[in-house]
Each structure stands twice: as structure tokens, then as C-alpha cells.
Design a protein around this motif. Structure first.
Motif, short mmCIF file in Angstrom:
data_model
loop_
_atom_site.label_atom_id
_atom_site.label_comp_id
_atom_site.label_asym_id
_atom_site.label_seq_id
_atom_site.Cartn_x
_atom_site.Cartn_y
_atom_site.Cartn_z
N ALA A 151 -1.98 4.56 -0.71
CA ALA A 151 -1.57 5.96 -0.87
C ALA A 151 -0.10 6.05 -1.28
CB ALA A 151 -1.82 6.71 0.43
N ALA A 152 0.75 5.23 -0.69
CA ALA A 152 2.17 5.26 -1.04
C ALA A 152 2.37 4.83 -2.49
CB ALA A 152 2.96 4.36 -0.10
N ARG A 153 1.61 3.84 -2.92
CA ARG A 153 1.71 3.42 -4.32
C ARG A 153 1.23 4.52 -5.25
NH1 ARG A 153 2.10 -2.17 -5.75
NH2 ARG A 153 2.66 -3.46 -3.93
N ALA A 154 0.16 5.21 -4.86
CA ALA A 154 -0.34 6.31 -5.68
C ALA A 154 0.69 7.43 -5.76
CB ALA A 154 -1.65 6.83 -5.10
N ALA A 155 1.34 7.72 -4.65
CA ALA A 155 2.40 8.73 -4.67
C ALA A 155 3.58 8.27 -5.53
CB ALA A 155 2.88 9.02 -3.25
N GLY A 156 3.87 6.97 -5.45
CA GLY A 156 4.95 6.42 -6.26
C GLY A 156 4.71 6.55 -7.75
N GLU A 157 3.46 6.42 -8.15
CA GLU A 157 3.14 6.56 -9.58
C GLU A 157 3.39 7.97 -10.08
OE1 GLU A 157 -0.69 5.08 -10.63
OE2 GLU A 157 -0.12 2.98 -10.25
N GLN A 158 3.43 8.93 -9.15
CA GLN A 158 3.75 10.30 -9.52
C GLN A 158 5.19 10.66 -9.14
OE1 GLN A 158 0.85 13.44 -9.10
NE2 GLN A 158 -0.74 11.99 -8.49
N GLY A 159 6.01 9.63 -8.91
CA GLY A 159 7.42 9.84 -8.66
C GLY A 159 7.77 10.37 -7.30
N ARG A 160 6.89 10.16 -6.32
CA ARG A 160 7.13 10.71 -4.99
C ARG A 160 7.09 9.63 -3.90
NH1 ARG A 160 8.56 14.34 -7.62
NH2 ARG A 160 8.24 16.60 -7.32
N PHE A 161 7.44 8.41 -4.22
CA PHE A 161 7.43 7.38 -3.18
C PHE A 161 8.42 7.65 -2.06
CE2 PHE A 161 9.29 3.50 -1.38
CZ PHE A 161 8.20 3.08 -0.63
N PRO A 162 9.69 7.96 -2.34
CA PRO A 162 10.63 8.21 -1.22
C PRO A 162 10.16 9.33 -0.31
CG PRO A 162 11.82 7.99 -3.29
CD PRO A 162 10.37 8.08 -3.64
N GLU A 163 9.62 10.38 -0.91
CA GLU A 163 9.15 11.52 -0.12
C GLU A 163 7.92 11.14 0.71
OE1 GLU A 163 11.44 12.96 -3.64
OE2 GLU A 163 9.79 11.54 -3.35
N PHE A 200 -4.19 12.03 -7.18
CA PHE A 200 -3.82 11.22 -6.03
C PHE A 200 -5.07 10.80 -5.25
CE2 PHE A 200 -2.98 10.96 -1.47
CZ PHE A 200 -1.97 10.02 -1.42
N GLU A 201 -5.97 11.73 -5.00
CA GLU A 201 -7.19 11.40 -4.26
C GLU A 201 -8.04 10.38 -5.02
OE1 GLU A 201 -9.42 13.95 -1.70
OE2 GLU A 201 -8.29 15.69 -2.42
N GLN A 202 -8.12 10.51 -6.32
CA GLN A 202 -8.86 9.53 -7.11
C GLN A 202 -8.21 8.16 -7.01
OE1 GLN A 202 -8.90 11.21 -11.06
NE2 GLN A 202 -10.60 12.61 -10.62
N ASP A 203 -6.88 8.15 -7.02
CA ASP A 203 -6.15 6.87 -6.99
C ASP A 203 -6.32 6.14 -5.65
OD1 ASP A 203 -5.29 7.27 -9.55
OD2 ASP A 203 -3.28 7.98 -9.00
N LEU A 204 -6.68 6.85 -4.61
CA LEU A 204 -6.90 6.20 -3.32
C LEU A 204 -8.05 5.19 -3.39
CD1 LEU A 204 -6.52 9.17 -0.78
CD2 LEU A 204 -4.83 7.43 -1.41
N ASP A 205 -8.91 5.33 -4.39
CA ASP A 205 -10.06 4.43 -4.53
C ASP A 205 -9.85 3.37 -5.61
OD1 ASP A 205 -11.60 5.85 -2.60
OD2 ASP A 205 -12.02 7.39 -4.10
N ARG A 206 -8.64 3.28 -6.16
CA ARG A 206 -8.39 2.33 -7.24
C ARG A 206 -8.31 0.89 -6.72
NH1 ARG A 206 -3.32 4.57 -10.38
NH2 ARG A 206 -3.16 2.34 -10.86
N ALA A 207 -9.12 0.06 -7.31
CA ALA A 207 -9.14 -1.35 -6.90
C ALA A 207 -7.84 -2.06 -7.22
CB ALA A 207 -10.31 -2.06 -7.58
N ASP A 208 -7.19 -1.68 -8.33
CA ASP A 208 -5.96 -2.38 -8.70
C ASP A 208 -4.84 -2.12 -7.70
OD1 ASP A 208 -5.88 0.30 -9.65
OD2 ASP A 208 -4.21 -0.21 -10.99
N VAL A 213 -1.64 -4.30 -2.99
CA VAL A 213 -1.23 -4.31 -1.58
C VAL A 213 -1.60 -5.65 -0.93
CG1 VAL A 213 -1.61 -3.28 0.69
CG2 VAL A 213 -1.39 -1.82 -1.34
N LEU A 214 -2.81 -6.12 -1.19
CA LEU A 214 -3.23 -7.39 -0.62
C LEU A 214 -2.40 -8.55 -1.16
CD1 LEU A 214 -7.12 -6.94 -0.68
CD2 LEU A 214 -5.55 -6.61 1.24
N ALA A 215 -2.04 -8.47 -2.43
CA ALA A 215 -1.19 -9.52 -3.01
C ALA A 215 0.20 -9.50 -2.39
CB ALA A 215 -1.11 -9.34 -4.53
N SER A 216 0.74 -8.30 -2.16
CA SER A 216 2.05 -8.19 -1.54
C SER A 216 2.01 -8.73 -0.11
CB SER A 216 2.49 -6.72 -1.53
OG SER A 216 3.76 -6.57 -0.93
N THR A 217 0.93 -8.46 0.60
CA THR A 217 0.77 -8.98 1.96
C THR A 217 0.69 -10.49 1.95
OG1 THR A 217 -0.41 -6.96 2.61
CG2 THR A 217 -0.67 -8.89 4.03
N ALA A 218 -0.08 -11.04 1.03
CA ALA A 218 -0.22 -12.49 0.95
C ALA A 218 1.12 -13.15 0.60
CB ALA A 218 -1.27 -12.86 -0.10
#
Length: 260
Positions: A151-163, A200-208, A213-218
Motif C-alpha cells: 500500500a505504501a508503494r502504491a501511494a508512493g507511485e502517486q506521490g504520497r509516500f511521506p503522507e 490505489f485499490e487496484q494497485d493493492l493487488d499488483r504482483a510486482d 516488498v518480498l525482495a526488499s525483505t530478503a
């Protein structure tokens, strides 16, 4: 992801940070303290790395869910991406120092730092062009940690990550890992002023985004990051919800090393 990149040589800092994995049996602040001590002793030219403070212990590696750097010196500075298109970064891409944070959106101590410390760091360093802040999401506390990071990444793509970052952590409880159901994530997006909530809601289901996120965790686990929040600036590290004075000492020393 479908096309895995070729294995890269082990980063020098990764070898040093992996030493921290022997501390996985230690709880709370003791873990944060020992982890930072190991890094401070291992990184070349590392000065004082503030230790103690609140930190959330993460699972051992394998138990959790699956730009050119031109400033600073030392192994730690090479972790900075300095990608001008990074939606999870805040501040001047050419700032002398980059502060990298690893955090889980369900981590209570990450919320403490975001609510109480980051505003001062942003005002005194980031907004002055002295420090760039780069966020690295990790999902150490289950699928809902993954969902929140997506969700944070999806918000970031719309320029709202800090918020979005502010909205999520402002609502965090004092203890425990908050639930992150879908409707709550959408509510945070509305609060953060994400302009296109339908997208944003559609992006919550994006596999990429989930794969990212999983790559960042790894990658965090590969480096040996086992407690959050965790910070690196130049060749020094801080673990846990440290006092602002400790962050000032870290950033001022790195700025001095960069000639500022």
C-alpha cells in the motif's frame, strides 16, 4: 519476480552485518544494543554507533515472508541508491549524506521513530539539503506487513509516500503489531491525500509491488538486519528508537566526513 538477476558478489557490509544473526535469541533492547556494537566494530572507520532504545526483534532469516552513489565513503554509504525516481525516498538526490532506514509498517518502535524523531531530522537535515532519507520496507510480521508495504508503494507511485508513512504510523498503538486489513489501508490512502483511490485499490493487488516488498525483505535478511527500525548513514549504524541527539551525532559526523 519472473526473471531473477544473476547473483552478485557479497557486499562487504553484508558480511559484517551477518554477524548480527548470532544475536537472534536476544530480546528487545539488548538485541538492538549488541547488533549495533557488532556493526560498529566491523565497519572500517566506524565511530560511535548509538545503541539501546526500542527495537522490534525480527524472525531469523528464512522465517519471515519471503543510482550511483557519489557522496560519503565507507561500505555503508554504498547502500544508498540515490535513484531520483525512488518513490520511497525523501530529499535531495545529491545531498552529502544518505540516511537509510529499514522498517516494518506493523512495528511499534518504527512508529515511535516516525512520529517523534523523523520530523526533526527532516526539518533540520533533509529540508536543508544536507541529508537524503531512503526508506527500505521489510515484512517481518506476516502477510499484513506485506500488504501495508504494498500500500505504501502504491501511494508512493502517486506521490504520497511521506503522507502515507505518516498516516500509518500516527495510528499505531503503543504496543503490539496492528492489524492491516484492506479497508484500513484504503482509509490511510484517503487520509494521505492519494489522488486516485480507485487506482490505489487496484494497485493493492499488483504482483510486482508484492514481489518488490518480498525482495526488499530478503535483501535486508541477506544483510543481516534482524531488528527494526534500523538505520545506516555512511559507515555507521543505529538500531532502535533512539533519542534525536543520537541521530544528530550520527548525521553531523557523517556530514563532517563529507566535508560539510
Amino acid at each position: 519476480m519472473s526473471n531473477s538477476p544473476a547473483p552478485k558478489p557479497v557486499h562487504p557490509l553484508a558480511r559484517k552485518l551477518r554477524l548480527a544473526r548470532i544475536l537472534n535469541v536476544v530480546l528487545g533492547a539488548v538485541t538492538a544494543f549488541l547488533l549495533v556494537v557488532v556493526i560498529a566494530q566491523s565497519v572500517p572507520n566506524a565511530g560511535q554507533a548509538a545503541a539501546g532504545g526500542g527495537a522490534t526483534q525480527t524472525p531469523a532469516a528464512g522465517e519471515a515472508g519471503a543510482g550511483e552513489n557519489t557522496a560519503g565513503s565507507g561500505a555503508g554509504s554504498e547502500l544508498a541508491k540515490r535513484d531520483p525516481n525512488d518513490p520511497l525516498a525523501i530529499g535531495d538526490v545529491d545531498a552529502p549524506v544518505v540516511l537509510v532506514e529499514w522498517a516494518d509498517f506493523r512495528c511499534p518502535f518504527c512508529a515511535v521513530v516516525t512520529n517523534q524523531t523523523l520530523p526533526t531530522i527532516f526539518e533540520e537535515y533533509v529540508e536543508q539539503g544536507l541529508v537524503r532519507y531512503e526508506f527500505r520496507d521489510v515484512a517481518f510480521f506476516g502477510d499484513e506487513s506485506v500488504d501495508a508495504a504494498v500500500a505504501a508503494r502504491a501511494a508512493g507511485e502517486q506521490g504520497r509516500f511521506p503522507e502515507y508513512l505518516e498516516a500509518v504510523f500516527a495510528a499505531a498503538p503503543e504496543k503490539g503489531h496492528p492489524d492491516m486489513p484492506r479497508e484500513k489501508l484504503v482509509g490511510f490512502a484517503a487520509e494521505a491525500g492519494v489522488p486516485d483511490l480507485a487506482k490505489f485499490e487496484q494497485d493493492l493487488d499488483r504482483a510486482d509491488l508484492r514481489d518488490a516488498v518480498l525482495a526488499s525483505t530478503a535483501e535486508a535478511q541477506k544483510l543481516g538486519v534482524t531488528s527494526v527500525p534500523f538505520f545506516v548513514a555512511g559507515d555507521q549504524a543505529i538500531a532502535g528508537a533512539q533519542a534525536i541527539e543520537n541521530f544528530r551525532a550520527l548525521l553531523d559526523e557523517q556530514l563532517a566526513a563529507a566535508g560539510e
